[in-house]
Scaffold this active site. Sequence first.
Site, PDB file in Angstrom:
ATOM      1  N   GLU A 102      13.290  43.372  66.544  1.00 55.27           N
ATOM      2  CA  GLU A 102      14.723  43.070  66.672  1.00 55.27           C
ATOM      3  C   GLU A 102      15.548  43.420  65.425  1.00 55.27           C
ATOM      4  O   GLU A 102      16.677  43.896  65.545  1.00 55.27           O
ATOM      5  CB  GLU A 102      14.945  41.601  67.054  1.00 55.27           C
ATOM      6  CG  GLU A 102      14.238  40.635  66.127  1.00 55.27           C
ATOM      7  CD  GLU A 102      14.794  39.212  66.165  1.00 55.27           C
ATOM      8  OE1 GLU A 102      14.039  38.299  65.816  1.00 55.27           O
ATOM      9  OE2 GLU A 102      15.972  39.019  66.509  1.00 55.27           O
ATOM     10  N   ASP A 126       4.718  39.787  68.366  1.00 51.92           N
ATOM     11  CA  ASP A 126       5.284  38.586  68.993  1.00 51.92           C
ATOM     12  C   ASP A 126       5.674  38.808  70.456  1.00 51.92           C
ATOM     13  O   ASP A 126       5.869  37.847  71.198  1.00 51.92           O
ATOM     14  CB  ASP A 126       6.533  38.122  68.233  1.00 51.92           C
ATOM     15  CG  ASP A 126       6.209  37.514  66.882  1.00 51.92           C
ATOM     16  OD1 ASP A 126       5.022  37.492  66.514  1.00 51.92           O
ATOM     17  OD2 ASP A 126       7.148  37.058  66.196  1.00 51.92           O
ATOM     18  N   ARG A 161     -14.954  17.628  66.892  1.00 56.40           N
ATOM     19  CA  ARG A 161     -13.669  17.600  66.196  1.00 56.40           C
ATOM     20  C   ARG A 161     -12.552  18.119  67.093  1.00 56.40           C
ATOM     21  O   ARG A 161     -12.799  18.831  68.060  1.00 56.40           O
ATOM     22  CB  ARG A 161     -13.712  18.540  64.985  1.00 56.40           C
ATOM     23  CG  ARG A 161     -14.463  17.967  63.812  1.00 56.40           C
ATOM     24  CD  ARG A 161     -14.570  19.008  62.705  1.00 56.40           C
ATOM     25  NE  ARG A 161     -15.194  18.418  61.528  1.00 56.40           N
ATOM     26  CZ  ARG A 161     -15.739  19.111  60.554  1.00 56.40           C
ATOM     27  NH1 ARG A 161     -15.775  20.434  60.614  1.00 56.40           N
ATOM     28  NH2 ARG A 161     -16.262  18.509  59.515  1.00 56.40           N
ATOM     29  N   MET A 168       0.842  33.189  65.190  1.00 57.61           N
ATOM     30  CA  MET A 168       2.189  33.698  64.932  1.00 57.61           C
ATOM     31  C   MET A 168       3.053  33.578  66.188  1.00 57.61           C
ATOM     32  O   MET A 168       2.548  33.325  67.282  1.00 57.61           O
ATOM     33  CB  MET A 168       2.133  35.140  64.433  1.00 57.61           C
ATOM     34  CG  MET A 168       1.795  35.217  62.952  1.00 57.61           C
ATOM     35  SD  MET A 168       2.001  36.872  62.292  1.00 57.61           S
ATOM     36  CE  MET A 168       1.814  36.565  60.536  1.00 57.61           C
ATOM     37  N   GLY A 169       4.329  33.788  65.998  1.00 57.09           N
ATOM     38  CA  GLY A 169       5.286  33.632  67.099  1.00 57.09           C
ATOM     39  C   GLY A 169       6.439  32.815  66.582  1.00 57.09           C
ATOM     40  O   GLY A 169       6.413  31.588  66.600  1.00 57.09           O
ATOM     41  N   ARG A 170       7.412  33.539  66.057  1.00 54.06           N
ATOM     42  CA  ARG A 170       8.532  32.892  65.375  1.00 54.06           C
ATOM     43  C   ARG A 170       9.468  32.204  66.369  1.00 54.06           C
ATOM     44  O   ARG A 170       9.746  31.019  66.248  1.00 54.06           O
ATOM     45  CB  ARG A 170       9.290  33.991  64.639  1.00 54.06           C
ATOM     46  CG  ARG A 170      10.213  33.535  63.580  1.00 54.06           C
ATOM     47  CD  ARG A 170      10.982  34.734  63.096  1.00 54.06           C
ATOM     48  NE  ARG A 170      10.287  35.471  62.058  1.00 54.06           N
ATOM     49  CZ  ARG A 170      10.391  35.183  60.768  1.00 54.06           C
ATOM     50  NH1 ARG A 170      11.132  34.193  60.375  1.00 54.06           N
ATOM     51  NH2 ARG A 170       9.760  35.904  59.866  1.00 54.06           N
ATOM     52  N   GLU A 221       3.611  29.150  65.311  1.00 53.29           N
ATOM     53  CA  GLU A 221       4.211  28.782  64.017  1.00 53.29           C
ATOM     54  C   GLU A 221       5.658  28.303  64.185  1.00 53.29           C
ATOM     55  O   GLU A 221       6.170  27.522  63.402  1.00 53.29           O
ATOM     56  CB  GLU A 221       4.182  29.979  63.061  1.00 53.29           C
ATOM     57  CG  GLU A 221       4.944  31.183  63.616  1.00 53.29           C
ATOM     58  CD  GLU A 221       4.985  32.387  62.710  1.00 53.29           C
ATOM     59  OE1 GLU A 221       4.476  32.352  61.591  1.00 53.29           O
ATOM     60  OE2 GLU A 221       5.556  33.406  63.174  1.00 53.29           O
ATOM     61  N   ARG A 272      -9.168  19.281  62.219  1.00 49.52           N
ATOM     62  CA  ARG A 272      -9.000  20.353  61.232  1.00 49.52           C
ATOM     63  C   ARG A 272      -7.922  21.327  61.724  1.00 49.52           C
ATOM     64  O   ARG A 272      -7.727  21.473  62.924  1.00 49.52           O
ATOM     65  CB  ARG A 272     -10.290  21.163  61.047  1.00 49.52           C
ATOM     66  CG  ARG A 272     -11.448  20.378  60.484  1.00 49.52           C
ATOM     67  CD  ARG A 272     -11.269  20.128  58.988  1.00 49.52           C
ATOM     68  NE  ARG A 272     -12.483  19.596  58.397  1.00 49.52           N
ATOM     69  CZ  ARG A 272     -12.797  18.317  58.339  1.00 49.52           C
ATOM     70  NH1 ARG A 272     -11.991  17.408  58.838  1.00 49.52           N
ATOM     71  NH2 ARG A 272     -13.928  17.933  57.762  1.00 49.52           N
ATOM     72  N   GLN A 280      -3.905  38.359  62.541  1.00 49.27           N
ATOM     73  CA  GLN A 280      -3.463  38.793  63.881  1.00 49.27           C
ATOM     74  C   GLN A 280      -2.761  40.145  63.851  1.00 49.27           C
ATOM     75  O   GLN A 280      -2.591  40.784  64.879  1.00 49.27           O
ATOM     76  CB  GLN A 280      -2.482  37.767  64.474  1.00 49.27           C
ATOM     77  CG  GLN A 280      -3.107  36.434  64.763  1.00 49.27           C
ATOM     78  CD  GLN A 280      -2.063  35.322  64.791  1.00 49.27           C
ATOM     79  OE1 GLN A 280      -1.610  34.915  65.847  1.00 49.27           O
ATOM     80  NE2 GLN A 280      -1.679  34.823  63.627  1.00 49.27           N
TER      81      GLN A 280
HETATM   82  O1  F6P Z   1       6.243  40.589  62.921  1.00 49.42           O
HETATM   83  C1  F6P Z   1       6.463  39.326  63.450  1.00 49.42           C
HETATM   84  C2  F6P Z   1       5.788  38.318  62.583  1.00 49.42           C
HETATM   85  O2  F6P Z   1       4.410  38.562  62.592  1.00 49.42           O
HETATM   86  C3  F6P Z   1       6.114  36.889  62.968  1.00 49.42           C
HETATM   87  O3  F6P Z   1       5.294  36.382  63.966  1.00 49.42           O
HETATM   88  C4  F6P Z   1       5.962  36.178  61.662  1.00 49.42           C
HETATM   89  O4  F6P Z   1       6.764  35.013  61.605  1.00 49.42           O
HETATM   90  C5  F6P Z   1       6.426  37.174  60.669  1.00 49.42           C
HETATM   91  O5  F6P Z   1       6.222  38.432  61.247  1.00 49.42           O
HETATM   92  C6  F6P Z   1       5.736  37.107  59.339  1.00 49.42           C
HETATM   93  O6  F6P Z   1       6.338  38.025  58.481  1.00 49.42           O
HETATM   94  P1  F6P Z   1       5.835  38.422  57.045  1.00 49.42           P
HETATM   95  O7  F6P Z   1       4.648  39.336  57.216  1.00 49.42           O
HETATM   96  O8  F6P Z   1       6.986  39.131  56.450  1.00 49.42           O
HETATM   97  O9  F6P Z   1       5.439  37.169  56.354  1.00 49.42           O
END
Ligand code: F6P
Length: 348
Positions: A102, A126, A161, A168-170, A221, A272, A280
Amino acid sequence: MNIGILTGGGDCPGLNAVIRAVVRRGLHTGHVVTGFEQGWQGVYENRTVMLGRDEVAGILHRGGTILGTSRFNPFAKEGGEERIRRSLNDNAIDALIVVGGEDTLGVAQRLHEGGINVIGVPKTIDNDLNGTDVTFGFDTAINIAMEAIDRLHTTAESHHRVIVVEVMGRHSGWIAFYAGISGGADVILIPEHPFSIEKVCNALRRRHESGRTFSIVVVSEGAKFMTGEPGDQDGSYILSSMKKDAFGHVRLGGIGSMLAAEIEKRLDYETRATVLGHVQRGGTPTAADRMLGTRFGIAAVEFAEQEKFGFMVALQGNALVPVSISEAVGKLKTVPDDLYKIVESFVA
Ligand code: F6P
């Protein structure tokens, strides 16, 4: 034609497949291909490399990008747009293929509005770009995350446990959702649905009281605690750093360990947290991502020949179609509710 290409934003398995396909298809039809190094930074600083057959030999299976990448934003620099324009003119670029998510494509869109000939290729692990069913890199990321979940299952089971896996996944939960379902996770938490820690703990309690001795929780995340819940940070993300990148994004991370601590405190199950992070994004792409990257690269050259400027190559069904870059970056593609609801069948 003189075709330029850059790779921007976070790296992604399959980038080299795109570069290779652009060069091979370009040379095949008599074009010249110029690579710009480190994303938009390379255009801004006029750092180029001529891409011929030798430069793209042996790169298909390699992760990362031979061109390098960055989160550089020319619009955040004084006179940035003018320098981009000058650099493209100096290199006599007829069409610029921009491989990015994006932010990188957002820059491409603004330049296109200023008359620059850009073609977009959708890249991000993502999978949150609008207009395309899938972005390349996503398949590799979910396979890595799924394999990690498989491995965590055996150690969680041996030790009785709970293991919380942060992926990842903003802004969207595609990775958590796909890897969680394919890895047989017991709880899956994604940014699209703020969660209640109470409900998560109740689900884990029910599962353990029914005889299970371990659990796997997968969390994006970018997932958020419900407003007012312990752990809620005024509706904002859990951050690993306050530092912002050139597009104003903060660095996410830490929700996994926060959640693990809360689960252990409330349930007294040994818990944990594991953060998969950049694992990833690194390493060799899957066959699906090599194939998709290759198809995207070839189609991008065809789009350039057909002067489909301002468009991104998108996968819809099994067809590659033009989607305007403005539509692609106009909104995020999130996990739809009707798909996400399948998690209900797997939560205790
Ligand atoms: O490219 C997307 C992403 O992998 C997101 O999932 C993550 O929040 C971000 O990049 C991490 O970015 P950087 O490598 O700049 O820390």
